[in-house]
Scaffold this motif. Structure first.
Motif, PDB file in Angstrom:
ATOM      1  N   MET A  99      29.253  89.542 -43.636  1.00  0.00           N
ATOM      2  CA  MET A  99      28.839  90.729 -44.420  1.00  0.00           C
ATOM      3  C   MET A  99      27.922  90.563 -45.406  1.00  0.00           C
ATOM      4  O   MET A  99      27.597  89.487 -46.014  1.00  0.00           O
ATOM      5  CB  MET A  99      29.978  91.527 -44.893  1.00  0.00           C
ATOM      6  CG  MET A  99      30.877  90.862 -45.828  1.00  0.00           C
ATOM      7  SD  MET A  99      32.200  91.677 -46.404  1.00  0.00           S
ATOM      8  CE  MET A  99      33.421  91.635 -45.151  1.00  0.00           C
ATOM      9  N   ALA A 100      27.024  91.757 -45.889  1.00  0.00           N
ATOM     10  CA  ALA A 100      26.275  91.625 -46.998  1.00  0.00           C
ATOM     11  C   ALA A 100      26.695  92.769 -47.894  1.00  0.00           C
ATOM     12  O   ALA A 100      26.726  93.900 -47.523  1.00  0.00           O
ATOM     13  CB  ALA A 100      24.899  92.136 -46.432  1.00  0.00           C
ATOM     14  N   ILE A 101      26.870  92.370 -49.024  1.00  0.00           N
ATOM     15  CA  ILE A 101      27.195  93.129 -50.287  1.00  0.00           C
ATOM     16  C   ILE A 101      26.281  93.031 -51.289  1.00  0.00           C
ATOM     17  O   ILE A 101      26.102  92.264 -52.129  1.00  0.00           O
ATOM     18  CB  ILE A 101      28.803  92.878 -50.693  1.00  0.00           C
ATOM     19  CG1 ILE A 101      29.686  92.990 -49.699  1.00  0.00           C
ATOM     20  CG2 ILE A 101      29.158  93.762 -51.987  1.00  0.00           C
ATOM     21  CD1 ILE A 101      31.169  92.492 -49.924  1.00  0.00           C
ATOM     22  N   SER A 102      25.105  93.764 -51.217  1.00  0.00           N
ATOM     23  CA  SER A 102      23.763  93.547 -51.934  1.00  0.00           C
ATOM     24  C   SER A 102      23.063  94.691 -52.045  1.00  0.00           C
ATOM     25  O   SER A 102      21.893  94.504 -51.887  1.00  0.00           O
ATOM     26  CB  SER A 102      23.189  92.511 -51.297  1.00  0.00           C
ATOM     27  OG  SER A 102      21.862  92.141 -51.863  1.00  0.00           O
ATOM     28  N   PHE A 103      23.627  95.741 -52.494  1.00  0.00           N
ATOM     29  CA  PHE A 103      23.058  97.041 -52.868  1.00  0.00           C
ATOM     30  C   PHE A 103      22.291  97.273 -51.738  1.00  0.00           C
ATOM     31  O   PHE A 103      21.014  98.012 -51.938  1.00  0.00           O
ATOM     32  CB  PHE A 103      22.017  96.687 -54.223  1.00  0.00           C
ATOM     33  CG  PHE A 103      21.576  97.986 -54.874  1.00  0.00           C
ATOM     34  CD1 PHE A 103      22.499  99.034 -55.288  1.00  0.00           C
ATOM     35  CD2 PHE A 103      20.364  97.870 -55.184  1.00  0.00           C
ATOM     36  CE1 PHE A 103      22.059 100.123 -55.956  1.00  0.00           C
ATOM     37  CE2 PHE A 103      19.791  99.337 -56.105  1.00  0.00           C
ATOM     38  CZ  PHE A 103      20.650 100.003 -56.346  1.00  0.00           C
ATOM     39  N   ILE A 104      22.764  97.551 -50.489  1.00  0.00           N
ATOM     40  CA  ILE A 104      22.065  97.677 -49.302  1.00  0.00           C
ATOM     41  C   ILE A 104      22.248  99.101 -49.137  1.00  0.00           C
ATOM     42  O   ILE A 104      23.238  99.714 -49.005  1.00  0.00           O
ATOM     43  CB  ILE A 104      22.636  97.038 -48.100  1.00  0.00           C
ATOM     44  CG1 ILE A 104      22.440  95.561 -48.459  1.00  0.00           C
ATOM     45  CG2 ILE A 104      22.047  97.357 -46.730  1.00  0.00           C
ATOM     46  CD1 ILE A 104      21.016  95.026 -48.283  1.00  0.00           C
ATOM     47  N   SER A 105      21.006  99.948 -48.962  1.00  0.00           N
ATOM     48  CA  SER A 105      20.952 101.175 -48.563  1.00  0.00           C
ATOM     49  C   SER A 105      21.298 101.408 -46.997  1.00  0.00           C
ATOM     50  O   SER A 105      20.646 100.832 -46.223  1.00  0.00           O
ATOM     51  CB  SER A 105      19.561 101.848 -49.109  1.00  0.00           C
ATOM     52  OG  SER A 105      19.486 101.778 -50.382  1.00  0.00           O
ATOM     53  N   MET A 106      22.009 102.532 -46.862  1.00  0.00           N
ATOM     54  CA  MET A 106      22.251 102.855 -45.376  1.00  0.00           C
ATOM     55  C   MET A 106      21.107 103.686 -44.814  1.00  0.00           C
ATOM     56  O   MET A 106      20.766 104.630 -45.492  1.00  0.00           O
ATOM     57  CB  MET A 106      23.448 104.014 -45.530  1.00  0.00           C
ATOM     58  CG  MET A 106      24.813 103.100 -45.626  1.00  0.00           C
ATOM     59  SD  MET A 106      26.249 104.276 -45.643  1.00  0.00           S
ATOM     60  CE  MET A 106      26.306 104.494 -43.793  1.00  0.00           C
TER      61      MET A 106
END
Length: 267
Positions: free
Chosen positions: A110-117
């Motif tokens: 998974m990526a937990i990195s301030f990722i915008s949907m």
């Protein structure tokens, strides 16, 4: 005689334990099998989380002792603990789309990195429910007439969600890109671009770190538009994203930017 009776009782109790207790106990000792996308993490004993290689305070940043800290790091640690595995952070990418690519390739769980949907990213990966919601701002030089936006020139961060957001909000705009947010803000201040769209976290950090330049810019919240920040997962991780959504709900997500800064403070 007493000894014989005692042995008979022990034998009877032993049989009772065997028939009444041993079989269920053996069944309980069978390893629990989870859906495949969760089981592979349990079997590996490690949760691999992709995170941008550039610090983004207060979501993730390198502390003086070299460790990674911040709200995204804390969330990653909580998820790994709940799954009962160790945590490995992967910070090899320098763009947000690059972080998503790490998940798509299968190099991270998974990526937990301030990722915008965004709809574009959702074609390639799954998103959890948002764990952070933030306002977005229209940034302009103070001399710019913000009432005239049609056909304007925008500058946005390269490979960021804000390119897509700008195109959705202002389809007639010309969009330039820069390699860093500092370059973006400087381009607007110097008149090389008329506008930029910036996130609430970025605006808060910028105003704190660039007080002189911020006097040349005006920041206007865009009404009825929010940026939803979520965990990105491989497209096939259906069970994992369902579990993660339950975890986020039970732990009172999504948070607000104000809540995050209250915990970690402004630099």
């Amino acid at each position: 005689m007493v000894r014989s009776f005692f042995l008979k009782v022990c034998a009877f109790l032993g049989l009772a334990v065997f028939f009444c207790g041993a079989v269920p106990l053996a069944a309980e000792q069978q390893p629990v099998q989870y859906p495949q996308d969760i089981q592979r993490i349990i079997d590996r004993g490690e949760l691999r989380v992709a995170m941008l290689g550039i610090d983004m305070y207060p979501l993730f940043y390198t502390a003086l002792d070299g460790s990674v800290r911040g709200s995204d790091m804390t969330l990653s640690e909580q998820i790994a603990k709940e799954l009962g595995v160790r945590l490995r952070i992967i910070r090899t990418e320098k763009t947000f789309d690059g972080v998503v690519d790490t998940v798509v390739r299968g190099d991270a769980d998974m990526a937990i990195s301030f990722i915008s949907m965004t709809s574009k990213r959702a074609l390639r990966c799954r998103f959890s429910q948002p764990y952070l919601k933030q306002d977005i701002y229209l940034v302009a030089d103070r001399r710019t007439n913000s009432a005239v936006i049609k056909n304007a020139v925008f500058c946005e961060l390269m490979d960021s969600a804000y390119i897509e957001i700008a195109r959705q909000l202002y389809p007639d705009a010309q969009i330039l890109t820069c390699p860093s947010w500092d370059n973006v803000m400087q381009a607007v201040a110097d008149g090389n671009a008329q506008y930029s769209i910036r996130d609430e976290v970025g605006v808060t950090n910028f105003m704190h770190a660039n007080k002189r330049l911020s006097l040349r810019l005006k920041l206007t919240p865009i009404k009825n538009v929010q940026d939803s920040i979520a965990v990105a997962l491989p497209i096939e991780s259906e069970a994992l994203v369902q579990w993660l959504n339950t975890f986020l709900y039970l732990n009172n997500f999504p948070k607000t930017v104000k809540q995050v800064f209250e915990i970690y403070g402004e630099r």
